[in-house]
Design an enzyme around this catalytic site. Structure first.
Site, short mmCIF file in Angstrom:
data_model
loop_
_atom_site.label_atom_id
_atom_site.label_comp_id
_atom_site.label_asym_id
_atom_site.label_seq_id
_atom_site.Cartn_x
_atom_site.Cartn_y
_atom_site.Cartn_z
N ASP A 215 0.90 -1.15 0.00
CA ASP A 215 0.00 0.00 0.00
C ASP A 215 0.94 1.21 0.00
O ASP A 215 1.52 1.54 1.03
CB ASP A 215 -0.88 0.00 1.25
CG ASP A 215 -1.87 1.16 1.25
OD1 ASP A 215 -1.57 2.19 0.61
OD2 ASP A 215 -2.93 1.04 1.88
N HIS A 216 1.10 1.83 -1.17
CA HIS A 216 2.18 2.82 -1.28
C HIS A 216 1.97 4.02 -0.37
O HIS A 216 2.90 4.73 -0.05
CB HIS A 216 2.39 3.24 -2.74
CG HIS A 216 1.33 4.13 -3.28
ND1 HIS A 216 0.23 3.65 -3.93
CD2 HIS A 216 1.19 5.47 -3.26
CE1 HIS A 216 -0.53 4.66 -4.29
NE2 HIS A 216 0.02 5.78 -3.90
N HIS A 278 -5.99 2.69 1.34
CA HIS A 278 -5.14 3.81 1.80
C HIS A 278 -5.71 4.51 3.03
O HIS A 278 -5.02 4.73 4.02
CB HIS A 278 -4.99 4.85 0.69
CG HIS A 278 -4.44 4.32 -0.58
ND1 HIS A 278 -3.46 3.36 -0.62
CD2 HIS A 278 -4.71 4.62 -1.88
CE1 HIS A 278 -3.16 3.09 -1.88
NE2 HIS A 278 -3.91 3.84 -2.66
#
Lengths: 526, 337
Positions: A215-216, A278
């Site tokens: 999950d950047h 996110h």
């Protein structure tokens, strides 16, 4: 490599083997050295795709530039397009040059780095690909001394995750001389059931500790800084609870539309695309309990506990505590902007949410009764991601006759752009009389420290190579997220919305304002 | 130019400076004041003030500090002068200017006893104070310990002190009284050490390490310079930890600057090389491990790079302190650290 002994082991040999097993590098100096990165090969499925070109290769080049990769580091790109190693290197060179952010491109460093780039063409649905991949990895291991360590990276369509896992399993490529890990890009399924199916297939080949769900957002420096801010300082912790926090707003706004991804986005929507992963991860980072140590599973246990404490809505609660929105056409700055249904690849009656706002409650002692408002949308007025923590007002307003003295104390954690932290409080206006005005105390992360921050992909790729999963999402976290989101999505899927309900370039549907107004709150204008 | 300076006046000048910077800034973006420590630089008047200024300017973005540069003049008359200015920069893509304060004091040697009382009130409250002593002469001035007492950390470069045994002993004495000491000659070895450590991250190579029977260290000097002593002490300490007790040999090499490390070899009992790192073509390192040769950039670090590393370590450095003690034993003529 340890010898295979086919006879009774002598005591001396046994001692030597035990010594070898427990031997630690005596030359490590963590205070001064960068984290040591083991040799490995990175096998990227979807190496001809956008993510590889825009994010992965620029991040890897940057790590090479910073001398963070081991000397024998290798990349094996895989995709259907036929290409030689040399052509792949040339293509990646052009991508790195184009997409490298705030860094110089150095020809010498690229030349050395490119020696470790390899390519093979193949269809992920073809069983023959995987033994060939295994053989190529062994060849690279001999050439680059990668120690048999392999990190697989799935940068493909999500529908290909399971076939790739099965292919790797069938060819026994998930096990080898060194360690094997797999990085999976979101979405991790499209609901709880599919997420569990995906995990089950991955677990046939890789153990959970070898699966790195990326999950950047969690790799962003400022998201990590939330942990530093909360658990590195003593003064905020006593305020960090229902006793002092009135409510929390988490906003992830994008000014752009679907930008050619209409067909994909139509199936996903804002709730699944942003909030499920996110924003819920950010919520967990803001609200989690302190972990006993900063070890990967300690931190992830606390995040997971928090996610499992989020109240799952009943259908009647979904109707009042969530808002689904879709943008319509508008003129922004003199330019005519299409509505979502006018975007390429989108059905003219699409019911997709391009905006989602949800009121969550965390049912634990620290947060009971505190609303967490999350919103995310496309075609909003500006690109911004931030967390606003609003504190309770002073118990007694002694400065009467002053409108400003009701302005609440706000702590703003800005994730992007202009990363930083602001604290808003009241101050006396200069002059006679006791007139107050809100002022902001700002900490600007980017400019207070002039040093360049690594991109999220640099951080996360390095973590995966090192084996640090702190910033990766674990199966139980993914499932907790889906459990929360499925309850909402199920109601939305069975509701016919009167879309579009907000014009491009505005802060979303009026219903979202009403949702907060019911509890006496208003959305902050970031 | 007066013969004395008043800290209150300097502080007042600094306050005025911030007001004027605020007025000069365009629009409402303003000036951001950044400070994470006080960095005191003690230098000879003959020292290159431009180079010091450049180093400080380069350090500021990562270690924003109030810099106090004291330039010493070998003079018997007691004189102290000071001026105040700001180092500002505009980060790329930002509207806001970031500024740090700099105070420059010129002091005659005779005024050194007065200096601690001047510098102490000029340090930023509640933040660490680092003293960078750029000259062996200043380190040996009788009043220097008073100055050093203000700082949580004193940084010096033992390589500039000539014969190593004396300065290594003095540093150990400073550590014994609770002062944190850093030596840029040790900092210069970080990249070398990192290259060596990286070799043994590979478990196959690590397994060879207990078989090391000889450590060879080459430098361009008749007797081992301080960098070679540190390297030897550090390697022997690491090998000791895993049960290896190799012989130590210092060699003299040609072709590099005096005092600079040239080559490190770890040799097995059968004289086969386990690992070697040597300087080639100026400042590249050739790493040879089991028949595999690799090259890495190994530039001679600048003052900026060395100080940047030291300022990132606010507390004590156990590895350095252990190595310092062992290096001092080697310098004193003991054959094992």
């Amino acid at each position: 490599m340890l010898p295979v002994l086919r006879r009774p082991v002598q005591e001396r040999e046994l001692r030597a083997i035990l010594n070898y097993m427990s031997l630690e590098n005596p030359f490590q100096d963590p205070l001064r050295f960068e984290r040591q990165v083991p040799e490995c090969a990175l096998a990227i499925f979807g190496a001809n795709g956008d993510l590889t070109k825009r994010k992965l290769l620029p991040a890897l080049y940057r790590l090479a530039y910073e001398r963070r990769l081991s000397a024998g580091f290798a990349v094996l790109g895989l995709s259907r397009t036929a290409m030689s190693d040399e052509q792949f290197r040339e293509k990646m060179r052009a991508s790195v040059k184009e997409f490298l952010e705030d860094s110089p491109f150095d020809d010498d460093i690229w030349t050395a780095f490119a020696q470790g780039l390899f390519y093979m063409a193949g269809d992920v649905h073809e069983a023959a690909l995987y033994p060939a991949l295994d053989a190529r990895l062994k060849e690279i291991e001999g050439q680059r001394h990668t120690g048999g360590n392999v990190l697989f990276y799935l940068s493909t369509q999500p529908s290909q995750y399971i076939p790739i896992a099965q292919g790797l399993g069938a060819a026994n490529a998930g096990k080898g001389k060194g360690w094997r890990r797999i990085v999976v890009e979101k979405p991790f399924g499209h609901d709880l059931t599919s997420a569990q199916e995906l995990s089950a297939e991955l677990h046939k080949v890789f153990s959970e500790s070898e699966v790195y769900r990326i999950d950047h957002y969690l790799g962003k420096e400022t998201v990590q800084n939330i942990l530093a801010f909360r658990f590195g300082n003593g003064i905020f912790e006593p305020l960090w609870s229902r006793n002092y926090v009135n409510h929390v707003q988490i906003t992830a706004a994008e000014s752009i539309g679907v930008e050619g991804r209409g067909a994909y986005y139509q199936e996903a929507g804002s709730l699944r695309d942003m909030i499920q992963n996110h924003l819920l991860q950010i919520l967990a980072t803001v609200a989690m309990e302190p972990s006993a140590t900063f070890r990967p599973d300690s931190v992830r246990d606390e995040r997971s506990k928090l996610l499992r404490s989020i109240r799952i809505m009943k259908p009647e609660e979904v109707l009042v505590d969530t808002v689904s929105g879709q943008y319509g056409p508008a003129s922004i700055g003199g330019e005519d902007v299409p509505g979502f249904r006018q975007e390429l690849g989108v059905n003219s009656d699409a019911q997709t949410d391009t905006y989602a706002a949800v009121t969550f409650f965390v049912d634990n002692w620290r947060w009971a009764g505190v609303p967490f408002y999350l919103r995310s949308g496309k075609r909003l007025p500006k690109r911004v991601t931030e967390i606003a923590i609003q504190f309770n007002a002073a118990p007694l307003a002694i400065f009467n006759g002053n409108e400003s003295n009701v302005a609440p104390n706000l702590l703003i954690l800005r994730i992007q752009p202009e990363e930083g932290i602001s604290l808003k409080f009241l101050s006396k206006r200069p002059g006679t009389g006791m007139k107050l005005r809100p002022v902001s105390m700002d900490f600007n992360y980017g400019s207070s420290f002039g040093e360049r921050s690594p991109t999220a992909y640099e951080t996360l790729l390095l973590d995966a190579i090192i084996g640090d999963a702190t910033l990766y999402t674990r199966q139980d976290m993914v499932e907790a997220n889906w459990a929360v989101v499925d309850a909402i999505q199920h109601v939305w899927d069975n509701t016919k919305f009167d879309f579009p309900n907000y014009a491009a370039g505005t802060w979303g549907p009026k219903a979202a304002d009403d949702m907060l107004a019911r509890r006496g709150h208003v959305w902050r204008q970031p | 130019m007066g013969g004395t300076i008043a800290p209150d006046r300097i502080l007042h000048e600094m306050a005025d400076l911030w007001v004027s910077l605020g007025k000069q800034s365009e629009g409402d973006a303003g000036v951001l004041r950044a400070c994470s420590m006080t960095l005191v630089v003690a230098a000879e008047e003959s020292d290159d003030v431009t180079a010091i200024g450049e180093t400080l300017a380069a350090l500021m973005p990562e270690h924003p500090s109030r810099a106090i540069v004291i330039r010493f003049r070998a003079e018997d008359r007691r004189t102290l002068t000071a001026r105040v200015f700001a180092q500002c920069w505009m980060p790329f893509g930002h509207r806001q200017q970031i500024c740090c304060e700099q105070i420059e004091i010129t002091a005659a040697d005779a005024s050194v006893p007065d200096l601690a009382a001047v510098v102490l009130p000029l340090t930023v409250p509640d933040l660490p104070v680092v003293l960078w002593c750029r000259s062996p002469r200043l380190f040996h001035l009788p009043a220097f310990p008073q100055m050093a007492a203000i700082a949580q950390k004193v940084v010096l470069d033992s390589g500039a002190f000539g014969e190593p045994a004396g300065i290594l002993k003095e540093m150990i004495e400073a550590l014994a009284v609770g002062r944190s000491i850093a030596d840029l000659s040790w900092t210069r070895l970080t990249r070398w050490r990192e290259l060596i450590a990286r070799i043994f991250e590979n478990r196959a190579q690590l397994a060879n390490l207990p078989g090391v029977s000889e450590v060879r260290i080459s430098s361009c000097s008749k007797s081992p310079p301080v960098e070679a002593l540190y390297m030897a002490a550090w390697l022997m300490d690491g090998l000791e930890k895993i049960g290896a007790h190799p012989r130590l040999r210092f060699n003299s090499a040609a072709g590099v600057a005096s005092g600079e490390l040239n080559r490190v070899d770890l040799v097995a009992r059968d004289l086969a090389s386990i690992a070697s790192i040597g300087l080639v073509e100026g400042h590249a390192a050739e790493v040879r491990v089991g028949g595999w040769v690799n090259r890495a950039v190994l530039p001679r670090p600048t003052d900026y790079a060395l100080m940047r590393e030291e300022l990132s370590i606010p507390g004590r450095d156990a590895v350095f302190e252990r190595t310092l003690a062992a290096a001092a034993r080697l310098a004193a003529g003991e054959t094992r650290p």
